[in-house]
Motif scaffolding. Sequence first.
Motif, PDB file in Angstrom:
ATOM      1  N   LEU A 211      28.913 -34.737 -36.626  1.00  0.00           N
ATOM      2  CA  LEU A 211      28.864 -33.380 -36.223  1.00  0.00           C
ATOM      3  C   LEU A 211      28.119 -33.017 -35.868  1.00  0.00           C
ATOM      4  CD1 LEU A 211      30.557 -31.768 -39.862  1.00  0.00           C
ATOM      5  CD2 LEU A 211      31.445 -33.213 -37.753  1.00  0.00           C
ATOM      6  N   ALA A 212      28.465 -32.201 -34.543  1.00  0.00           N
ATOM      7  CA  ALA A 212      27.476 -31.914 -33.389  1.00  0.00           C
ATOM      8  C   ALA A 212      26.454 -31.069 -34.090  1.00  0.00           C
ATOM      9  CB  ALA A 212      27.735 -31.574 -32.581  1.00  0.00           C
ATOM     10  N   GLY A 213      25.276 -30.908 -33.331  1.00  0.00           N
ATOM     11  CA  GLY A 213      24.321 -29.801 -33.886  1.00  0.00           C
ATOM     12  C   GLY A 213      23.331 -30.551 -34.043  1.00  0.00           C
ATOM     13  N   GLY A 214      22.968 -31.937 -34.106  1.00  0.00           N
ATOM     14  CA  GLY A 214      22.155 -32.340 -34.697  1.00  0.00           C
ATOM     15  C   GLY A 214      21.409 -31.897 -36.111  1.00  0.00           C
ATOM     16  N   ASN A 215      22.099 -32.511 -36.634  1.00  0.00           N
ATOM     17  CA  ASN A 215      22.001 -32.280 -38.447  1.00  0.00           C
ATOM     18  C   ASN A 215      21.960 -33.102 -38.353  1.00  0.00           C
ATOM     19  OD1 ASN A 215      19.885 -29.892 -38.709  1.00  0.00           O
ATOM     20  ND2 ASN A 215      21.996 -29.032 -38.939  1.00  0.00           N
ATOM     21  N   ASP A 216      23.227 -34.105 -38.652  1.00  0.00           N
ATOM     22  CA  ASP A 216      23.615 -35.572 -38.838  1.00  0.00           C
ATOM     23  C   ASP A 216      23.364 -35.873 -38.339  1.00  0.00           C
ATOM     24  OD1 ASP A 216      25.513 -36.410 -40.413  1.00  0.00           O
ATOM     25  OD2 ASP A 216      27.089 -36.218 -39.660  1.00  0.00           O
ATOM     26  N   PHE A 217      23.713 -37.282 -38.612  1.00  0.00           N
ATOM     27  CA  PHE A 217      22.537 -38.448 -37.505  1.00  0.00           C
ATOM     28  C   PHE A 217      23.715 -39.895 -38.312  1.00  0.00           C
ATOM     29  CE2 PHE A 217      21.231 -38.321 -42.118  1.00  0.00           C
ATOM     30  CZ  PHE A 217      21.005 -40.049 -41.906  1.00  0.00           C
ATOM     31  N   SER A 218      24.029 -41.120 -37.289  1.00  0.00           N
ATOM     32  CA  SER A 218      23.976 -42.156 -37.707  1.00  0.00           C
ATOM     33  C   SER A 218      22.714 -43.273 -37.794  1.00  0.00           C
ATOM     34  CB  SER A 218      25.456 -43.127 -36.880  1.00  0.00           C
ATOM     35  OG  SER A 218      26.147 -42.021 -36.769  1.00  0.00           O
ATOM     36  N   MET A 219      22.736 -44.131 -38.543  1.00  0.00           N
ATOM     37  CA  MET A 219      21.568 -44.800 -38.589  1.00  0.00           C
ATOM     38  C   MET A 219      22.198 -46.215 -38.202  1.00  0.00           C
ATOM     39  SD  MET A 219      20.138 -46.014 -42.311  1.00  0.00           S
ATOM     40  CE  MET A 219      18.739 -44.576 -42.332  1.00  0.00           C
ATOM     41  N   LEU A 220      21.482 -46.866 -37.299  1.00  0.00           N
ATOM     42  CA  LEU A 220      21.220 -48.292 -36.663  1.00  0.00           C
ATOM     43  C   LEU A 220      19.907 -49.207 -38.080  1.00  0.00           C
ATOM     44  CD1 LEU A 220      22.314 -50.659 -35.130  1.00  0.00           C
ATOM     45  CD2 LEU A 220      20.049 -49.927 -33.483  1.00  0.00           C
ATOM     46  N   THR A 221      20.850 -50.245 -38.329  1.00  0.00           N
ATOM     47  CA  THR A 221      20.317 -51.108 -39.075  1.00  0.00           C
ATOM     48  C   THR A 221      20.522 -52.958 -38.428  1.00  0.00           C
ATOM     49  OG1 THR A 221      20.442 -49.774 -41.683  1.00  0.00           O
ATOM     50  CG2 THR A 221      20.062 -52.345 -41.564  1.00  0.00           C
ATOM     51  N   VAL A 222      18.821 -52.969 -38.618  1.00  0.00           N
ATOM     52  CA  VAL A 222      19.423 -54.331 -37.386  1.00  0.00           C
ATOM     53  C   VAL A 222      18.903 -55.301 -38.809  1.00  0.00           C
ATOM     54  CG1 VAL A 222      19.021 -55.454 -35.598  1.00  0.00           C
ATOM     55  CG2 VAL A 222      18.657 -53.901 -35.894  1.00  0.00           C
ATOM     56  N   ILE A 223      19.156 -56.697 -38.676  1.00  0.00           N
ATOM     57  CA  ILE A 223      18.268 -58.073 -39.807  1.00  0.00           C
ATOM     58  C   ILE A 223      17.965 -59.316 -38.439  1.00  0.00           C
ATOM     59  CG2 ILE A 223      18.117 -59.573 -41.143  1.00  0.00           C
ATOM     60  CD1 ILE A 223      19.657 -56.899 -42.616  1.00  0.00           C
ATOM     61  N   PRO A 224      17.072 -59.567 -37.580  1.00  0.00           N
ATOM     62  CA  PRO A 224      17.373 -60.659 -36.987  1.00  0.00           C
ATOM     63  C   PRO A 224      17.225 -62.043 -37.303  1.00  0.00           C
ATOM     64  CG  PRO A 224      15.439 -59.875 -36.370  1.00  0.00           C
ATOM     65  CD  PRO A 224      16.462 -58.499 -37.542  1.00  0.00           C
ATOM     66  N   VAL A 225      18.422 -62.732 -37.295  1.00  0.00           N
ATOM     67  CA  VAL A 225      18.195 -64.292 -38.422  1.00  0.00           C
ATOM     68  C   VAL A 225      18.041 -65.242 -37.506  1.00  0.00           C
ATOM     69  CG1 VAL A 225      19.119 -63.207 -40.410  1.00  0.00           C
ATOM     70  CG2 VAL A 225      20.697 -63.791 -38.197  1.00  0.00           C
ATOM     71  N   ASP A 226      17.783 -66.632 -37.795  1.00  0.00           N
ATOM     72  CA  ASP A 226      17.550 -67.685 -37.195  1.00  0.00           C
ATOM     73  C   ASP A 226      19.285 -68.292 -36.922  1.00  0.00           C
ATOM     74  OD1 ASP A 226      17.220 -69.123 -39.665  1.00  0.00           O
ATOM     75  OD2 ASP A 226      15.132 -69.423 -39.233  1.00  0.00           O
ATOM     76  N   ASP A 227      19.101 -69.608 -36.797  1.00  0.00           N
ATOM     77  CA  ASP A 227      20.289 -70.293 -36.521  1.00  0.00           C
ATOM     78  C   ASP A 227      20.746 -71.030 -38.249  1.00  0.00           C
ATOM     79  OD1 ASP A 227      22.263 -72.280 -36.174  1.00  0.00           O
ATOM     80  OD2 ASP A 227      20.882 -73.787 -35.450  1.00  0.00           O
ATOM     81  N   TYR A 228      20.118 -70.730 -39.146  1.00  0.00           N
ATOM     82  CA  TYR A 228      19.959 -70.987 -40.446  1.00  0.00           C
ATOM     83  C   TYR A 228      19.866 -69.822 -41.591  1.00  0.00           C
ATOM     84  CZ  TYR A 228      18.329 -75.568 -38.612  1.00  0.00           C
ATOM     85  OH  TYR A 228      17.938 -77.269 -38.082  1.00  0.00           O
ATOM     86  N   ASP A 229      20.584 -68.632 -40.796  1.00  0.00           N
ATOM     87  CA  ASP A 229      20.571 -67.469 -41.294  1.00  0.00           C
ATOM     88  C   ASP A 229      19.650 -67.221 -41.750  1.00  0.00           C
ATOM     89  OD1 ASP A 229      22.015 -65.333 -41.608  1.00  0.00           O
ATOM     90  OD2 ASP A 229      22.763 -66.148 -43.721  1.00  0.00           O
ATOM     91  N   ASN A 230      17.729 -67.189 -41.734  1.00  0.00           N
ATOM     92  CA  ASN A 230      16.623 -66.517 -42.696  1.00  0.00           C
ATOM     93  C   ASN A 230      16.349 -66.285 -41.459  1.00  0.00           C
ATOM     94  OD1 ASN A 230      16.364 -68.857 -44.640  1.00  0.00           O
ATOM     95  ND2 ASN A 230      16.078 -70.212 -41.915  1.00  0.00           N
TER      96      ASN A 230
END
Length: 488
Positions: A211-230
């Motif tokens: 919702l508009a207004g600056g109180n609500d937010f979406s969160m970005l979660t990032v997990i970089p991994v290699d070719d073996y999923d590490n």
Amino acid sequence: MQLPESINNGIRWLNRIRKEIRIRRKRTYRKAWLMWPFKFLWVNWLVIRRLLLFPFKDYGKLSPFARVVGPLSTLFLGLFLFIVIKKSNETDKVIYTQRVYEKFECELVSNSQKTVQVGHSHQVEYSLPCYENVPINILYSSGYGSIVIRETVRNGIIEYNTPELITEKIGDYEINLMYGEESILKDSLKVITEPKDIDYIESYFGPRIILAGGNDFSMLTVIPVDDYDNPMPDETRIEVHENFKETQKVHEQYTFDFVSFRRFYSYNQTGKITVSMNTDNGITTKEKTSDIYPYSPKDFTIEQSKEHNFADGNEVVSIKTSIIEDIYGNIIQNGTMVHYQIVTKSGKQLAAFAKTVKGIATAKIQHPYTEDSWTIQAFIPGLAESNSLEIDFEQIAYDFPLTFFKENREIQVGPIKSYMGQLLPNGTAVTLTLQHNGKTSEITQYTVGAMTTFVLRDFYFPSGEYKMTLETLGLTKQFEKTLSDEKE
């Protein structure tokens, strides 16, 4: 006839005796179950005696050989069955003998590398000068579990390559060289990965609606991994690009405990927040979006429009809201339900519903059939409301003609004229109520060409005196008529 007192006393004495016998019989029956074994023996004595003597009554008639072989065969059969059962229940006893290993005294050296890059081969070499051609178990232990590798010391040296299933998973491994049941050397291995090995970025961005207004937010979660999923080590840099309307921003994020996250708070305007990520080694992701919806709507106004103010039951009145906005000036989402509450002059409550299109909700309500006054107010339940609107409807006609035919069995209503002298529109309801001998009947018909005719057949309405009431457009006429039999 009354009996003498002596006879009555005798009868009472007999009744007492009978009652006492019944009581004693019940007591005897309650205790008799204790004697059932003796009763069983007494009743079945002949059968029991015959069973007990059956094996021996003809024993004296047997030959001497049969007298000896008979009991011995039974004895041998029992002994044979006992041996078979005993053998079948026996289990093989395993005697544990502790193996004694020869002890060697010498310095053991690890010449292998302690750290290895994930996915690379790892050459292992251990120097055991006093161990010659003996088997060694090499135990790798980690959070994933334990793995045993069997090798043999040749010329005082163990050489092998660490299996790929170990070098493909990052983590710390503890290595034990086991000679017999004893650890003769402890070593360690660390499998690592680096940011240059990033092959894919696992990410989540949500919730997708805020919702508009600056109180609500979406969160970005990032997990970089290699070719073996590490996952990557801490402090791995991720570059995040944000776009909202004409605004573009770049954020730097760093992993901690394998994860990196950032909150993107909503703006005061509606729209889409779009994010994408890339790494220093050139790995990029698809864009992810989160929609900013309007905040809670504020109060609004309503207005009405109609062709005329007459209660003809045919025309419609349109009730339309102003453009409904939230507290930040954003037009509320299409499809928001608006509830119109209508209170009539008599206190009846009516309702209408409409959904917003570009912030406006329009409801169309049919005019009443009679003179009335409406009070209308709109609501978005629990969020916003409108002003109150008063609408008055005038009477469309003040009289209607009646004509009776065929001994009052045909009643013609109309033609009914409207406020400008024109004929009423088709479909105006006319109701006739008849009362006769305590029974009430009601007939409703609709006008065609501003007229309608009621036909009262004698097999439905027998001859007699009737009280009749005609109602239409809020007008009422009452009269009494006599209905005669229809003529053939």
